[in-house]
Motif scaffolding. Structure first.
Motif, PDB file in Angstrom:
ATOM      1  N   GLU A   7       0.829  -1.204   0.000  1.00 21.61           N
ATOM      2  CA  GLU A   7       0.000   0.000   0.000  1.00 21.61           C
ATOM      3  C   GLU A   7       0.859   1.248   0.000  1.00 21.61           C
ATOM      4  OE1 GLU A   7      -2.557  -0.269   3.321  1.00 21.61           O
ATOM      5  OE2 GLU A   7      -3.761  -1.926   2.507  1.00 21.61           O
ATOM      6  N   TYR A   8       1.930   1.228   0.782  1.00 21.27           N
ATOM      7  CA  TYR A   8       2.838   2.381   0.841  1.00 21.27           C
ATOM      8  C   TYR A   8       3.465   2.637  -0.523  1.00 21.27           C
ATOM      9  CZ  TYR A   8       6.980   5.143   1.784  1.00 21.27           C
ATOM     10  OH  TYR A   8       7.945   6.110   1.750  1.00 21.27           O
ATOM     11  N   ASN A   9       3.904   1.547  -1.172  1.00 18.97           N
ATOM     12  CA  ASN A   9       4.539   1.698  -2.475  1.00 18.97           C
ATOM     13  C   ASN A   9       3.558   2.208  -3.522  1.00 18.97           C
ATOM     14  OD1 ASN A   9       7.047   0.889  -1.590  1.00 18.97           O
ATOM     15  ND2 ASN A   9       6.669  -1.288  -2.015  1.00 18.97           N
ATOM     16  N   SER A  10       2.301   1.738  -3.433  1.00 17.89           N
ATOM     17  CA  SER A  10       1.283   2.195  -4.378  1.00 17.89           C
ATOM     18  C   SER A  10       1.014   3.682  -4.212  1.00 17.89           C
ATOM     19  CB  SER A  10      -0.013   1.399  -4.177  1.00 17.89           C
ATOM     20  OG  SER A  10       0.183   0.039  -4.488  1.00 17.89           O
ATOM     21  N   ALA A  11       0.899   4.102  -2.942  1.00 19.42           N
ATOM     22  CA  ALA A  11       0.662   5.522  -2.678  1.00 19.42           C
ATOM     23  C   ALA A  11       1.836   6.365  -3.162  1.00 19.42           C
ATOM     24  CB  ALA A  11       0.428   5.738  -1.185  1.00 19.42           C
ATOM     25  N   LYS A  12       3.035   5.872  -2.946  1.00 22.77           N
ATOM     26  CA  LYS A  12       4.233   6.590  -3.378  1.00 22.77           C
ATOM     27  C   LYS A  12       4.287   6.687  -4.899  1.00 22.77           C
ATOM     28  CE  LYS A  12       9.219   6.699  -2.501  1.00 22.77           C
ATOM     29  NZ  LYS A  12      10.343   5.994  -1.822  1.00 22.77           N
ATOM     30  N   LEU A  13       3.920   5.601  -5.553  1.00 22.04           N
ATOM     31  CA  LEU A  13       3.910   5.603  -7.016  1.00 22.04           C
ATOM     32  C   LEU A  13       2.879   6.583  -7.565  1.00 22.04           C
ATOM     33  CD1 LEU A  13       4.294   1.798  -7.840  1.00 22.04           C
ATOM     34  CD2 LEU A  13       5.893   3.622  -8.449  1.00 22.04           C
ATOM     35  N   LEU A  14       1.711   6.633  -6.940  1.00 28.77           N
ATOM     36  CA  LEU A  14       0.669   7.556  -7.386  1.00 28.77           C
ATOM     37  C   LEU A  14       1.098   9.006  -7.220  1.00 28.77           C
ATOM     38  CD1 LEU A  14      -2.544   5.772  -6.071  1.00 28.77           C
ATOM     39  CD2 LEU A  14      -1.898   6.135  -8.468  1.00 28.77           C
ATOM     40  N   ARG A  15       1.753   9.299  -6.091  1.00 28.97           N
ATOM     41  CA  ARG A  15       2.252  10.663  -5.874  1.00 28.97           C
ATOM     42  C   ARG A  15       3.316  11.018  -6.909  1.00 28.97           C
ATOM     43  NH1 ARG A  15       1.938   9.191  -0.355  1.00 28.97           N
ATOM     44  NH2 ARG A  15       4.185   8.741  -0.319  1.00 28.97           N
ATOM     45  N   ALA A  16       4.175  10.066  -7.201  1.00 33.76           N
ATOM     46  CA  ALA A  16       5.223  10.302  -8.202  1.00 33.76           C
ATOM     47  C   ALA A  16       4.612  10.520  -9.581  1.00 33.76           C
ATOM     48  CB  ALA A  16       6.195   9.126  -8.225  1.00 33.76           C
ATOM     49  N   GLN A  17       3.597   9.694  -9.909  1.00 34.81           N
ATOM     50  CA  GLN A  17       2.942   9.842 -11.200  1.00 34.81           C
ATOM     51  C   GLN A  17       2.257  11.200 -11.320  1.00 34.81           C
ATOM     52  OE1 GLN A  17      -0.896   8.052 -11.973  1.00 34.81           O
ATOM     53  NE2 GLN A  17      -0.099   7.089 -13.833  1.00 34.81           N
ATOM     54  N   SER A  18       1.552  11.618 -10.280  1.00 36.22           N
ATOM     55  CA  SER A  18       0.850  12.904 -10.322  1.00 36.22           C
ATOM     56  C   SER A  18       1.840  14.061 -10.415  1.00 36.22           C
ATOM     57  CB  SER A  18      -0.045  13.075  -9.091  1.00 36.22           C
ATOM     58  OG  SER A  18       0.716  13.123  -7.900  1.00 36.22           O
ATOM     59  N   HIS A  19       2.999  13.910  -9.768  1.00 34.90           N
ATOM     60  CA  HIS A  19       4.039  14.937  -9.846  1.00 34.90           C
ATOM     61  C   HIS A  19       4.534  15.084 -11.288  1.00 34.90           C
ATOM     62  CE1 HIS A  19       7.310  17.459  -8.391  1.00 34.90           C
ATOM     63  NE2 HIS A  19       8.150  16.738  -9.116  1.00 34.90           N
ATOM     64  N   ILE A  20       4.740  13.959 -11.947  1.00 31.75           N
ATOM     65  CA  ILE A  20       5.198  13.980 -13.341  1.00 31.75           C
ATOM     66  C   ILE A  20       4.109  14.564 -14.246  1.00 31.75           C
ATOM     67  CG2 ILE A  20       5.842  12.539 -15.308  1.00 31.75           C
ATOM     68  CD1 ILE A  20       7.190  10.644 -13.271  1.00 31.75           C
ATOM     69  N   TRP A  21       2.879  14.126 -14.045  1.00 32.84           N
ATOM     70  CA  TRP A  21       1.773  14.649 -14.841  1.00 32.84           C
ATOM     71  C   TRP A  21       1.672  16.160 -14.689  1.00 32.84           C
ATOM     72  CZ3 TRP A  21      -3.398  11.983 -16.046  1.00 32.84           C
ATOM     73  CH2 TRP A  21      -3.177  10.698 -16.547  1.00 32.84           C
ATOM     74  N   ASN A  22       1.820  16.639 -13.478  1.00 32.55           N
ATOM     75  CA  ASN A  22       1.720  18.078 -13.214  1.00 32.55           C
ATOM     76  C   ASN A  22       2.742  18.858 -14.029  1.00 32.55           C
ATOM     77  OD1 ASN A  22       0.719  20.425 -11.722  1.00 32.55           O
ATOM     78  ND2 ASN A  22       2.702  20.382 -10.702  1.00 32.55           N
ATOM     79  N   HIS A  23       3.952  18.341 -14.111  1.00 31.41           N
ATOM     80  CA  HIS A  23       4.991  19.032 -14.870  1.00 31.41           C
ATOM     81  C   HIS A  23       4.793  18.876 -16.375  1.00 31.41           C
ATOM     82  CE1 HIS A  23       6.964  19.515 -11.029  1.00 31.41           C
ATOM     83  NE2 HIS A  23       7.864  20.277 -11.610  1.00 31.41           N
ATOM     84  N   ILE A  24       4.329  17.730 -16.815  1.00 37.77           N
ATOM     85  CA  ILE A  24       4.099  17.532 -18.246  1.00 37.77           C
ATOM     86  C   ILE A  24       3.035  18.485 -18.765  1.00 37.77           C
ATOM     87  CG2 ILE A  24       3.134  15.925 -19.947  1.00 37.77           C
ATOM     88  CD1 ILE A  24       4.551  13.654 -18.443  1.00 37.77           C
ATOM     89  N   PHE A  25       1.973  18.664 -17.987  1.00 43.12           N
ATOM     90  CA  PHE A  25       0.845  19.474 -18.449  1.00 43.12           C
ATOM     91  C   PHE A  25       0.910  20.934 -17.985  1.00 43.12           C
ATOM     92  CE2 PHE A  25      -1.083  15.183 -18.619  1.00 43.12           C
ATOM     93  CZ  PHE A  25      -1.482  15.192 -19.950  1.00 43.12           C
ATOM     94  N   SER A  26       2.003  21.337 -17.363  1.00 48.41           N
ATOM     95  CA  SER A  26       2.081  22.711 -16.850  1.00 48.41           C
ATOM     96  C   SER A  26       2.038  23.752 -17.971  1.00 48.41           C
ATOM     97  CB  SER A  26       3.349  22.905 -16.010  1.00 48.41           C
ATOM     98  OG  SER A  26       4.511  22.682 -16.784  1.00 48.41           O
ATOM     99  N   PHE A  27       2.400  23.339 -19.203  1.00 50.39           N
ATOM    100  CA  PHE A  27       2.345  24.288 -20.317  1.00 50.39           C
ATOM    101  C   PHE A  27       0.914  24.761 -20.576  1.00 50.39           C
ATOM    102  CE2 PHE A  27       1.202  20.332 -22.340  1.00 50.39           C
ATOM    103  CZ  PHE A  27       0.294  20.693 -23.317  1.00 50.39           C
ATOM    104  N   ILE A  28      -0.070  23.986 -20.150  1.00 50.70           N
ATOM    105  CA  ILE A  28      -1.465  24.373 -20.356  1.00 50.70           C
ATOM    106  C   ILE A  28      -1.771  25.687 -19.655  1.00 50.70           C
ATOM    107  CG2 ILE A  28      -3.869  23.724 -19.850  1.00 50.70           C
ATOM    108  CD1 ILE A  28      -3.058  20.812 -20.278  1.00 50.70           C
ATOM    109  N   ASN A  29      -1.151  25.914 -18.509  1.00 51.92           N
ATOM    110  CA  ASN A  29      -1.393  27.165 -17.773  1.00 51.92           C
ATOM    111  C   ASN A  29      -0.943  28.376 -18.572  1.00 51.92           C
ATOM    112  OD1 ASN A  29      -2.465  25.873 -15.472  1.00 51.92           O
ATOM    113  ND2 ASN A  29      -0.409  25.471 -14.689  1.00 51.92           N
ATOM    114  N   SER A  30       0.284  28.346 -19.090  1.00 49.08           N
ATOM    115  CA  SER A  30       0.791  29.502 -19.822  1.00 49.08           C
ATOM    116  C   SER A  30       0.066  29.686 -21.154  1.00 49.08           C
ATOM    117  CB  SER A  30       2.307  29.384 -20.044  1.00 49.08           C
ATOM    118  OG  SER A  30       2.628  28.184 -20.714  1.00 49.08           O
TER     119      SER A  30
END
Length: 261
Positions: A7-30
């Motif tokens: 469960e800990y690893n799954s939660a960590k993976l989800l946080r890591a994935q969301s962090h990457i997604w946030n940076h990939i799609f940050s161009f949408i803001n600008s």
């Protein structure tokens, strides 16, 4: 124990994935911000003079009828980014959202003397953004900058070659100069006391230097920039334009001003 670890690893993976997604799609803001400025949304809401209903906003924008439903989505992104705020009101038993400007969007009004629209235009222009797509390729060779890697010449040479891009950059420099000058002259007048001459190195069209020359008539001011930047610009009694390259020589002076180099 294994279950807890999983469960800990799954939660960590989800946080890591969301962090990457946030940076990939940050161009949408600008790019959403650029879209709003291109459509004139800050000015439309400002001209309305009070909180503007979504329906009124849609009706005021130069968009195709098939695209009206996307304005609500665009505004949601911009509200999340802090460029607008919203309030929900009930009119004739129907709930409707209304929009107002924030401190940030006030700086995106064309008639604001400190408008940052020119800065947005030059930074988000494809000419400026394209070099970022080639950053990894640039790191593998000896070309000095990513801009030269993509465009085959320095930024300054390109500005001299492309009148439209030169205009964008000069507009940005002038608007930034107005912002800086308002603080510089109002808060730090003592900095200029005791000098007889000043050279604004890379001074562009001279917006900052004009304000300094006007506020300190005893100061002989020079705007020093590349010849193609100052061509056709006229000075005044204590202001003149000199063309040259700061990496080769700078006119003799008591003080040198470097604003954005």
């Amino acid at each position: 124990m294994e279950s807890q670890s999983g469960e800990y690893n799954s939660a960590k993976l989800l946080r890591a994935q969301s962090h990457i997604w946030n940076h990939i799609f940050s161009f949408i803001n600008s790019m959403s911000l650029k879209c709003a400025v291109d459509l004139g949304i800050p000015g439309v809401i400002h001209s309305y003079g009070k909180p503007m209903p979504l329906s009124k906003l849609i009706a005021s924008l130069p968009i195709h009828p098939s695209k009206t439903r996307f304005i609500y989505r665009l505004m949601r992104i911009l509200i999340h980014s802090g460029f607008f705020s919203e309030q929900n009101v009930t009119k004739q038993d129907e709930l409707e959202v209304e929009y107002v400007l924030t401190g940030a969007s006030i700086l995106l009004l064309k008639d604001n003397p400190f408008s940052m629209i020119p800065f947005l235009h030059v930074i988000l222009d494809p000419i400026s953004t394209k070099p970022w797509y080639h950053l990894s390729a640039w790191l593998k060779d000896d070309i000095p900058t990513p801009f030269e890697k993509v465009h085959g010449m320095t930024f300054w040479d390109y500005a001299g070659h492309d009148p439209n891009y030169k205009h964008l950059f000069n507009d940005f420099m002038a608007s930034d100069a107005r912002f800086v000058t308002s603080v510089l002259i109002e808060k730090y007048k003592e900095v200029f006391q005791g000098f007889k001459s000043l050279v604004d190195v890379g001074g562009g069209t001279g917006a900052v230097t004009k304000a300094i020359a006007s506020s300190f008539p005893q100061l002989e001011c020079v705007v020093f920039d590349l010849p193609h930047v100052i061509t056709g610009l006229q000075g005044s009694d204590n202001l003149k334009y000199v063309g040259g390259n700061m990496f080769e020589a700078i006119p003799p002076t008591d003080a040198i001003l470097l604003k954005v180099i």
